[in-house]
Design an enzyme around this catalytic site. Structure first.
Site, PDB file in Angstrom:
ATOM      1  N   ARG A 115      -5.258   6.023   0.941  1.00 10.33           N
ATOM      2  CA  ARG A 115      -5.025   5.555  -0.435  1.00 10.33           C
ATOM      3  C   ARG A 115      -6.214   4.692  -0.824  1.00 10.33           C
ATOM      4  NH1 ARG A 115      -0.905   1.151  -0.410  1.00 10.33           N
ATOM      5  NH2 ARG A 115      -2.696  -0.153  -0.889  1.00 10.33           N
TER       6      ARG A 115
ATOM      7  N   HIS B 230      -1.785  -0.048  -4.082  1.00  8.39           N
ATOM      8  CA  HIS B 230      -0.517   0.692  -4.075  1.00  8.39           C
ATOM      9  C   HIS B 230      -0.139   1.120  -5.492  1.00  8.39           C
ATOM     10  CE1 HIS B 230       3.708   1.638  -3.602  1.00  8.39           C
ATOM     11  NE2 HIS B 230       4.043   0.635  -4.380  1.00  8.39           N
TER      12      HIS B 230
ATOM     13  N   TYR C 189      -4.686  -7.448   2.128  1.00 12.36           N
ATOM     14  CA  TYR C 189      -4.194  -6.994   3.436  1.00 12.36           C
ATOM     15  C   TYR C 189      -5.056  -5.947   4.137  1.00 12.36           C
ATOM     16  CZ  TYR C 189      -2.052  -3.619   0.172  1.00 12.36           C
ATOM     17  OH  TYR C 189      -1.840  -2.705  -0.816  1.00 12.36           O
TER      18      TYR C 189
END
Lengths: 325, 371
Positions: free
Chosen positions: B264, B268, B277
């Protein structure tokens, strides 16, 4: 006409509809060879075969989830869940998908699904086999919730549920699965969803109930009638949609309402009924509404069950309370 | 014999087009039947589709930043999977998306306007055109997997020679419905293909926190059907493996699980900040493996794909997207009464009062607007 108990009436309705509708399939745990743990699907596999009466893995969420996919594809699945307490594993499927499929796709996909589950206490079953949490489903827009109270009612209401174009949760009171026998028409008699039944007439109070609790309510009413107290008794049959017209008509006549259910008191369906009466018929009331319900504790194991569920005595006390206010 | 081995398993990995855009054509023939081939036109078509869906995605992100779209889940980096699947599916097959499949839905024929509507919070964005056998986007993770299984079951019951595809992310493979759905599919040998877009991150949770297994593909073994891992950034591998699996399903040979390993590249959703993160280095590493860049290199090497081809294509795509945005932004307001009117086939009488109340509020608002 034949004299049937409630399980036999359910079984007869399933046979009848399977015969008429080649798109109807029955899925669930032990519904095939074993005929269901309560025998509601007994014999169906022999007549309709393994492709239409399907024993599934022990997997409640997939039973409901696959039934949703089947329904969207054009079948009419009937999913049996062995006990209402096992339905919680499929809550996400029911609430997020079955209830919402039509509305979120604006009718492009629909979910003509019937979920049958025995519910309620009184059969001395193990832990989590005696729930009556119908309010979860009544609180979910997009689902219909039906609870029959006698064998003939079960047949007529199940046939209507099986033909309903939307998802129906059909809750069968296990306490009266075999306790009552009555004449059930052999032919097709449909009982429309959303219409309550006036079981007895009287003008001193309105007793509102459904499912197995109809029977102690009838006993209480008989005892009261011997003392000259006559009551309307309403068997709701369908909790969603709720037939509030029938309730209001009766309460406007009697001025007193007692609501009786097995489920826990707080936020039970009785709370909604009481709220509607206070909104729509407050000025007809001559006494506060009284609810007779299970305690707000977990349903205990069978040894203490009789202390949990209200019965005839509590219903009589409630009637006396509204009369003496 | 007190001790013996009952089962051993292997998981195959497929990659035909490597990161430098080199195609290993020796691997092609086992994946194609003797009469089949992959034409230049098809491969060029894959690239055109990738450019289209990436541009759709970029536009969605821009619109969101400008306040013209709601929260949006980007597909950037996962285009090869979506193009490969769309090419392998037939229109008669059924498709059950999660929420990071905008590209696949577009290539299946869902108007781009409709998807923009969905991500703007307009429920009409969930209305799939009548002729399309696709389900609307599923937000609750993994819960659409049993629906795909149920549709496959119904197709088998009705003897329809179709296959069903369900796609989901790596996070979904930790959900109960993933396991329950795959188990049903295996037990009843249903015509369904499960495809995991393993983009390695479920919001901030890396795939190593989803499973202790070395591949997700191997989970299929426990349900009694094949699991394959594919380079999800290689459109040719995805296309061929998915095509084979769908054909297997249509032939009545049961389900297949395909894990497509990808990444990805964006956050998100537009409401997320992935820099909290994961490292910039990791993202850069995967940018090098970008599925579009890889296919363009192949086209340049093999078919003299030039800057002018690229520019012409981009221009054409931009025009299509502008049209879609115009269509989306010129859609009139939704009818609020649809809340009631599409709830049941026939609205129960106990809801008529609430419907009337909403109607009253709308009329009052309109009245207020006139004065």
């Amino acid at each position: 006409m034949s004299k049937l108990n409630l399980v036999q009436a359910v079984n007869q309705a399933l046979f009848h509809e399977m015969d008429l509708n080649p798109n109807m399939v029955i899925i669930g745990e032990d519904v095939g060879q074993d005929g269901g743990v309560f025998r509601a699907t007994d014999g169906l596999i022999h007549k309709f075969g393994e492709s239409r009466v399907v024993d599934t893995p022990l997997s409640e969420s997939a039973i409901i989830g696959t039934a949703i996919g089947m329904a969207a594809y054009g079948l009419n699945p009937v999913a049996e869940i062995q006990f209402m307490g096992f339905l919680y594993g499929a809550m996400e499927q029911l609430v997020c998908h079955a209830a919402r499929l039509r509305t979120r796709s604006r009718g492009r996909y629909t979910c003509p699904l019937v979920v049958r589950a025995p519910y309620g206490g009184g059969i001395h079953a193990p832990e989590l086999h005696s729930e009556s949490t119908e309010a979860f489903f009544v609180h979910t827009p997009g689902l219909k919730v039906v609870v029959p109270s006698t064998p003939a009612e079960a047949k007529g209401l199940l046939l209507s549920s099986l033909r309903d174009p939307d998802p129906v949760i059909f809750l069968e009171p296990s306490k009266i699965y075999r306790a009552i026998k009555e004449e059930v028409p052999d032919e097709e008699v449909l009982i429309p969803l959303g219409q309550a039944r006036l079981v007895a007439e009287g003008d001193q109070a309105t007793l509102i109930t459904w499912g197995a609790m109809l029977h102690p309510t009838l006993r209480a009413a008989t005892i009261m009638s011997e003392q000259g107290v006559y009551t309307d008794i309403i068997d709701l049959r369908t909790l969603s949609p709720l037939d509030s017209d029938t309730i209001m008509k009766s309460v406007e006549k009697t001025g007193r309402a007692v609501i009786i259910h097995e489920a826990a008191l707080t936020c039970g369906v009785g709370a909604e009924i009481a709220a509607q009466i206070s909104e729509k018929a407050l000025l007809s009331l001559v006494s506060p509404i009284v609810r007779v319900a299970g305690f707000d504790t977990g349903v205990p194991l069978p040894k203490l069950e009789r202390y949990y569920f209200p019965g005839c005595d509590q219903i009589i006390e409630a009637i006396q309370k509204v009369l003496s206010f | 014999m007190p001790k013996r081995i009952l089962e051993e398993f292997k998981v195959e990995w497929f990659q035909l087009l490597d990161e430098c855009g080199t195609l290993d054509s020796s691997l092609l023939s086992p994946l194609l039947s003797p009469s089949e081939s992959i034409t230049k036109k098809e491969i060029q078509g894959f690239y055109e589709s990738m450019v289209l869906i990436r541009s759709f995605d970029e536009k969605a992100l821009k619109l969101q930043r400008m306040g013209r779209l709601g929260t949006y889940a980007s597909i950037c980096g996962q285009e090869a999977i979506q193009v490969g699947c769309a090419a392998a599916l037939r229109s008669s097959d059924w498709f059950f998306p999660a929420f990071r499949e905008s590209g696949l839905s577009i290539l299946r024929g869902l108007p781009m306007k409709t998807l923009y509507q969905y991500w703007s919070g307009d429920e009409r964005g969930s209305v799939v055109p009548e002729a399309h056998n696709d389900f609307p986007i599923a937000i609750p993770v993994g819960t659409h997997i049993p629906h795909a299984v149920g549709a496959a079951w119904a197709a088998l019951y009705k003897k329809d020679k179709i296959a069903v595809l369900a796609t989901f992310g790596d996070g979904a493979t930790s959900k109960g419905d993933f396991h329950e759905g795959l188990n049903f599919a295996g037990v009843f040998s249903l015509p369904v293909v499960f495809l995991c877009q393993n983009n390695q991150w479920a919001i901030s949770i890396p795939v190593s926190r989803q499973t202790a297994a070395s591949t997700i593909a191997q989970k299929a073994i426990a349900y009694g059907f094949p699991g394959i891992q594919v380079d999800g950034n290689d459109v040719i591998a995805v296309y061929l493996v998915v095509k084979q699996a769908l054909e297997r399903a249509r032939r009545g040979e049961g389900p297949t699980f395909i894990e497509c390993l990808t990444y990805r590249l964006n956050d998100h959703t537009t409401a997320d900040d992935a820099s909290r993160y994961r490292s910039e280095e990791e993202v850069t590493l995967w940018q090098e493996k970008d599925p579009m860049r890889r296919l363009r290199r192949y086209l340049e090497k093999t078919y003299d794909w030039s800057t002018s081809h690229e520019e012409a294509l981009q221009q054409e795509v931009n025009a299509r997207i502008s049209t879609a945005v115009e269509e989306y932004e010129s859609v009139g307001p939704d009818d609020p009464l649809q809340m009631f009117d599409s709830l049941f086939e026939t609205l129960p009488k106990d809801l008529l009062e609430q419907r009337a109340e909403l109607k009253r509020r709308i009329e009052k608002e309109q009245e207020g607007a006139r004065h």
